[in-house]
Design an enzyme around this catalytic site. Structure first.
Site, PDB file in Angstrom:
ATOM      1  N   SER A 144       0.857  -1.186   0.000  1.00 36.29           N
ATOM      2  CA  SER A 144       0.000   0.000   0.000  1.00 36.29           C
ATOM      3  C   SER A 144       0.889   1.231   0.000  1.00 36.29           C
ATOM      4  O   SER A 144       2.026   1.197   0.511  1.00 36.29           O
ATOM      5  CB  SER A 144      -0.895   0.010   1.242  1.00 36.29           C
ATOM      6  OG  SER A 144      -1.481   1.280   1.443  1.00 36.29           O
ATOM      7  N   TYR A 157      -1.939   0.108  10.253  1.00 33.40           N
ATOM      8  CA  TYR A 157      -1.916  -0.502   8.920  1.00 33.40           C
ATOM      9  C   TYR A 157      -0.625  -0.137   8.185  1.00 33.40           C
ATOM     10  O   TYR A 157       0.020  -0.994   7.563  1.00 33.40           O
ATOM     11  CB  TYR A 157      -3.127  -0.033   8.119  1.00 33.40           C
ATOM     12  CG  TYR A 157      -3.242  -0.633   6.744  1.00 33.40           C
ATOM     13  CD1 TYR A 157      -3.603  -1.964   6.577  1.00 33.40           C
ATOM     14  CD2 TYR A 157      -2.999   0.142   5.609  1.00 33.40           C
ATOM     15  CE1 TYR A 157      -3.719  -2.522   5.313  1.00 33.40           C
ATOM     16  CE2 TYR A 157      -3.116  -0.402   4.339  1.00 33.40           C
ATOM     17  CZ  TYR A 157      -3.477  -1.732   4.194  1.00 33.40           C
ATOM     18  OH  TYR A 157      -3.578  -2.271   2.936  1.00 33.40           O
TER      19      TYR A 157
END
Length: 256
Positions: A144, A157
């Protein structure tokens, strides 16, 4: 006509929905036999129907990513049935909650790291010997932009994706003298259930192209390059990931 991935075995984790579902379909479309894992049998059955509708084949494996014994059993079963693994897509992940770093509960922190980092290592460790048995083993680490673009309240995250990228680079270095090549894929903002959970105020329509009917891979917001909005055809190409054996880092596309 023979498809590019005919005869290849591809293991895709988190394949019951979202990006994993799209990747599994795309690989199957190119001729790979898909071994799909996910927690939800219902989603896997939908994937199987979608793959078979396009003439592909799949093996469904309901599996919790923290089930290390289950991962080892899967490795053994793949070795017994196929004797190799050509493509490993490490896609399964948890989004975690939005919170200041000092507000996260230790239980959630440990759980997200267990799935997004430790479980990825367990899968990689269990499948390494099978990847070595392929003449062109490929490992795709789904990352990501948050791995390098830290934002307030998304620290959990982001930290897990940063850790995953370090694992990817380390693995690439350690397999430099083998046929195995690794790719870090950053798909960019994509209309998935996970994205909706962590960014509930976003308009999902902004991720849809004019002719988009199915979820495919998106493009990082703000990219100047015209990265594909949809998952392109996948090809087995010994050169596509570069010759320096460092993991290729691609935004908005998957190359195998």
């Amino acid at each position: 006509m023979t498809k590019p991935l005919s005869g290849r075995i591809a293991l895709v984790t988190g394949a019951s929905r979202g990006i994993g579902f799209a990747i599994a379909k795309a690989l199957a479309r190119q001729g790979a036999h898909i071994v799909a894992t996910a927690r939800t049998p219902g989603g896997l059955e939908e994937l199987d129907d979608a793959i078979r509708a396009e003439g592909g084949t799949a093996t469904l494996v309901p599996l919790e990513m923290k089930d290390t014994d289950g991962i080892l059993r899967l490795s053994g079963a793949l070795n017994e049935r196929y004797g190799k693994l050509d493509i490993l897509v490490l896609n399964a992940a948890l989004g975690g909650s939005n919170s200041p770093l000092d507000h996260f509960e230790p239980k959630e922190w440990d759980n997200v790291f267990a799935v997004n980092v430790t479980a990825q290592w367990h899968v990689l460790r269990a499948m390494h010997a099978l990847l070595l048995k392929s003449d062109a083993g490929r490992v795709i680490f789904m990352s990501s932009g948050s791995a390098v673009n830290a934002r307030a309240y998304r620290g959990l995250y982001s930290a897990t994706k940063g850790a995953l990228e370090v694992i990817a680079r380390t693995y690439a270095a350690e397999t430099a003298t083998t046929p195995i090549k690794s790719t870090i894929v950053t798909p960019g903002p994509t209309r998935t259930r996970m994205r909706a959970a962590v960014a509930p105020g976003e308009d999902p329509a902004r991720f849809l192209g004019e002719d988009a009917q199915d979820l495919e891979l998106g493009r990082r917001e703000g990219d100047a390059a015209a990265a594909p909005r949809h998952l392109p055809a996948l090809e087995v190409d010994h050169e596509v990931l570069g010759s320096d054996h460092a993991p290729a880092h691609r935004v908005g596309e998957v190359a195998v």
